[in-house]
Design an enzyme around this catalytic site. Structure first.
Site, PDB file in Angstrom:
ATOM      1  CB  CYS B 162      27.310  25.675 -21.128  1.00  0.00           C
ATOM      2  SG  CYS B 162      26.676  25.386 -19.352  1.00  0.00           S
ATOM      3  CG  HIS B 301      23.836  23.481 -25.351  1.00  0.00           C
ATOM      4  ND1 HIS B 301      25.090  23.307 -25.209  1.00  0.00           N
ATOM      5  CD2 HIS B 301      23.022  23.944 -24.449  1.00  0.00           C
ATOM      6  CE1 HIS B 301      25.037  23.866 -24.035  1.00  0.00           C
ATOM      7  NE2 HIS B 301      23.883  24.032 -23.407  1.00  0.00           N
ATOM      8  CD  GLU B 312      20.414  22.780 -29.382  1.00  0.00           C
ATOM      9  OE1 GLU B 312      20.110  22.193 -28.084  1.00  0.00           O
ATOM     10  OE2 GLU B 312      21.426  22.624 -29.970  1.00  0.00           O
ATOM     11  CE  LYS B 333      26.047  19.664 -23.383  1.00  0.00           C
ATOM     12  NZ  LYS B 333      25.988  20.339 -24.865  1.00  0.00           N
ATOM     13  CG  HIS B 338      26.547  19.986 -19.792  1.00  0.00           C
ATOM     14  ND1 HIS B 338      27.633  20.603 -20.348  1.00  0.00           N
ATOM     15  CD2 HIS B 338      25.574  20.967 -20.030  1.00  0.00           C
ATOM     16  CE1 HIS B 338      27.288  21.872 -20.856  1.00  0.00           C
ATOM     17  NE2 HIS B 338      26.064  22.017 -20.616  1.00  0.00           N
ATOM     18  CG  PHE B 398      23.603  28.062 -16.824  1.00  0.00           C
ATOM     19  CD1 PHE B 398      22.756  27.806 -17.513  1.00  0.00           C
ATOM     20  CD2 PHE B 398      23.600  27.717 -15.526  1.00  0.00           C
ATOM     21  CE1 PHE B 398      21.562  26.830 -17.295  1.00  0.00           C
ATOM     22  CE2 PHE B 398      22.947  26.638 -15.139  1.00  0.00           C
ATOM     23  CZ  PHE B 398      21.935  26.153 -15.880  1.00  0.00           C
TER      24      PHE B 398
END
Lengths: 86, 411
Positions: B162, B301, B312, B333, B338, B398
Site C-alpha cells: 500500500c 492513510h 494512525e 479512501k 483503497h 502490509f
C-alpha cells in the site's frame, strides 16, 4: 476463400492494416510484425485454421519473410494435418 | 540538494478520469464505491469496490497495442498523458538519459494473471495468450511509459504493497534532488478488481461489510462502525522536475515536492504500530526541514480498518502534539477506495489539488465517531477556505514499509 485471403483478413483484424499493404510479397518486417507480433499472429492462426504451429519464434522468423511465406506455411500445416488424419 | 517541482499531475480514478472531475468529486464528497459485477460475483463475500468508469481504452489505444496492455498499464499510460500535457514541453532540449520513470504497483497485471488462471484451471485449456507474461509483469506499466517517450534514465517499479507509489514518488524526487535526473515521471497504478484478487482479499477478512442501506457508504474510515477497507482501482502520475529548470522554462509549478520519510516497521506483517507510523512522519518533516506548525492538511492513510485508524490517530497525535487537533485530517479512501499500490500517488494528487483549491476534502460516512479517533477528520462534507501552505500524505503498508510525502505550496 484461399488460405492467403483468410490470412489477409486475419492480419487486417489483428493489426489494423489497410488491405493493400497485405500483398503476398509484403515483408512482415515492413508491417511492423516483430517476433512478438509474429507469436501473437501465429496464436490466432492456430485458432483460425485449427492447426498447431510447432516451431519456436526464431526458427519461424528466419523462414517466414513475407505474407506469402506465411500463407504457404499455413498450407503446409493444413496438408500435414490432412495426411495425418485417420 | 536541488529543489523538486511538481509540474504535472494526472489521474484515472473511481471519482473521474482527469484531475478536474477527480477533484470535483472529492470536493462534493461523492463516493466511487458501488456493487461490482463480474463473473462469479455471487461467490464474493465483499461484493463492493471502487471501479473506474468511463475509461474508453479502445479509443485511447490502437487495437494491436491494447492487446499488449493490462488494465494497470492502460491506467498508468492515461494518467501519464494527462500529467505530461499539464507539464508542457517538459522534454524539450533535455538529454533523455536524464529522465526516468518510477511506478508503484502492488499487484501489477493481476487481471491478466486472473484470466490466465481461469483459462488454465477453469476452462482446462492450455491456450494462454502468447503475451501474458508481458501483460502481467509488474514492471510493464513503467516500461511502457518509458518507451512511449524514449526515456533512458532509471526505470524502476516499486512494490511495497500500500505504500508502493508513495515510495516511487519519494525515490523519484530524490533522483531529481541529487542531480541524477532532471525530470522524473512518478506515481502508481493498480487494477485489482478481478475475482481471484478479490477472493484473496476476502479470505483475509479485512474488507468492509457492505452497508445494508447504501453500498456506496460502506467505507467508513475513523468511524466507530468502520468494518474494513474497500478496494479501488486507478492511477495517478506526477511529473517531477528540477526546480530551476522548471522556472527557466516557465512551467507552472503546482507544488514543491518537499519531503519524503521512509521507514520499515518490522514488528508484524500487517499490524501497524504507532512508533512505525510516527517515525515515517517525523522523517518526512526532517527531510522537508519543516516543523509540525507548517503542515495545514493531512491526507491520512485512513483505510477504514479497526487497526489502522486508531493507530494512525495516535501516531499523528504523537508527532503533532497539541497541533494534531488543529489540522484537518481526511481519508479520501472513503470516496475512492483503497488503490493499494496507487494509493500514495492518488492521495498525493488529492492533497495537491486540495492545497490549490483551499478545500479540505471530507471523510465521508463518518457519522458515528470512535472515541479512539478524536481528530478533525472533516467529517461528511468538504471544508472550503482552508489555507493550506503544506500538506502531508501518509501511506502505510502490509509488510511494514511506511512512506510519508510532504508537498508545499509553490511561492
Amino acid at each position: 476463400m484461399t488460405t492467403l485471403e483468410r490470412l489477409q483478413a486475419l492480419l487486417r483484424n489483428e493489426l489494423d492494416l489497410a488491405p493493400e499493404r497485405l500483398a503476398p510479397d509484403a515483408r512482415l518486417e515492413d508491417l511492423d510484425i516483430d517476433s512478438l507480433r509474429l507469436i501473437e499472429i501465429l496464436f490466432s492462426v492456430e485458432d483460425a485454421f485449427a492447426v498447431t504451429v510447432p516451431a519456436g519464434a526464431d526458427e519461424l522468423r528466419a523462414r517466414l519473410v513475407t505474407v506469402g511465406d506465411l500463407a504457404a506455411y499455413i498450407d503446409s500445416l493444413l496438408a500435414q494435418k490432412a495426411n495425418s488424419a485417420p | 540538494m536541488r529543489r523538486v517541482a511538481v509540474t504535472g499531475v494526472g489521474v484515472v480514478s473511481p471519482l473521474g478520469n482527469g484531475i478536474r472531475p477527480f477533484f470535483e468529486s472529492l470536493a462534493a464528497g461523492r463516493s466511487g464505491v458501488a456493487r461490482l459485477s463480474m463473473r462469479f460475483e455471487e461467490r464474493l463475500v465483499c461484493r463492493i469496490g471502487a471501479s473506474v468508469s468511463g475509461f474508453d481504452a479502445e479509443s485511447l489505444f490502437a487495437a494491436p497495442r491494447l492487446r499488449m496492455l493490462d488494465r494497470v498499464s492502460q491506467f498508468a499510460l492515461a494518467a501519464t498523458a494527462e500529467a505530461l500535457s499539464e507539464a508542457g514541453e517538459v522534454f524539450d532540449g533535455l538529454d533523455l538519459e536524464r529522465a526516468g520513470v518510477f511506478v508503484g504497483t502492488g499487484m501489477g497485471g493481476a487481471r491478466t494473471t486472473d484470466e490466465s488462471y481461469f483459462t488454465l484451471y477453469g476452462e482446462q485449456s492450455d491456450r494462454l495468450k502468447p503475451l501474458s507474461v508481458l501483460l502481467a509483469m509488474n514492471n510493464a506499466a513503467a516500461s511502457w511509459i518509458g518507451m512511449e517517450h524514449g526515456l533512458r534514465g532509471a526505470n524502476l517499479t516499486y512494490s511495497t504493497a500500500c505504500s508502493s507509489s508513495a515510495v516511487a514518488i519519494g525515490e523519484a524526487a530524490r533522483r531529481v534532488a541529487s542531480g541524477e535526473a532532471d525530470v522524473m515521471i512518478a506515481g502508481g497504478s493498480e487494477a485489482p478488481l478481478n475475482f481471484g484478487t478479490l477472493k484473496a482479499w476476502d479470505a483475509m477478512r479485512t474488507l468492509a461489510t457492505e452497508d445494508p442501506e447504501d453500498a456506496s457508504a460502506s467505507c467508513k474510515p475513523f468511524a466507530r462502525d468502520r468494518s474494513g477497507l474497500v478496494l479501488g482501482e486507478g492511477a495517478a502520475m506526477l511529473v517531477l522536475e528540477d526546480w530551476d529548470r522548471a522556472v527557466q522554462r516557465g512551467a507552472r509549478i503546482r507544488a514543491e515536492m518537499a519531503g519524503y520519510g521512509l521507514c520499515a516497521d518490522p514488528s508484524h506483517i500487517t499490524r501497524p504500530s504507532v512508533a512505525g507510523q510516527a517515525a515515517a512522519m517525523r522523517r518526512a518533516l526532517a527531510d522537508a526541514r519543516m516543523s509540525v506548525a507548517e503542515i495545514d492538511y493531512i491526507n491520512a492513510h485512513g483505510t477504514g480498518t479497526q487497526a489502522n485508524d486508531s493507530v494512525e490517530t495516535a501516531a499523528i497525535k504523537e508527532v503533532f502534539g497539541a497541533r494534531a487537533h488543529a489540522i484537518p485530517v481526511s481519508s479520501t479512501k472513503s470516496m475512492h477506495g483503497h488503490l493499494l499500490g496507487a494509493a500514495g500517488a492518488i492521495e498525493f494528487a488529492a492533497s495537491l489539488l486540495a492545497m490549490e483549491a483551499g478545500i479540505a476534502p471530507p471523510t465521508i460516512n463518518l457519522r458515528h465517531p470512535d472515541p479512539e479517533c478524536d481528530l478533525d477528520y472533516v467529517a461528511l462534507v468538504a471544508r472550503s477556505g482552508v489555507g493550506i501552505g503544506a500538506f502531508m500524505s501518509n501511506s502505510f503498508a502490509f509488510g511494514g514499509t511506511n512512506a510519508v510525502l510532504i508537498g508545499r505550496r509553490a511561492p
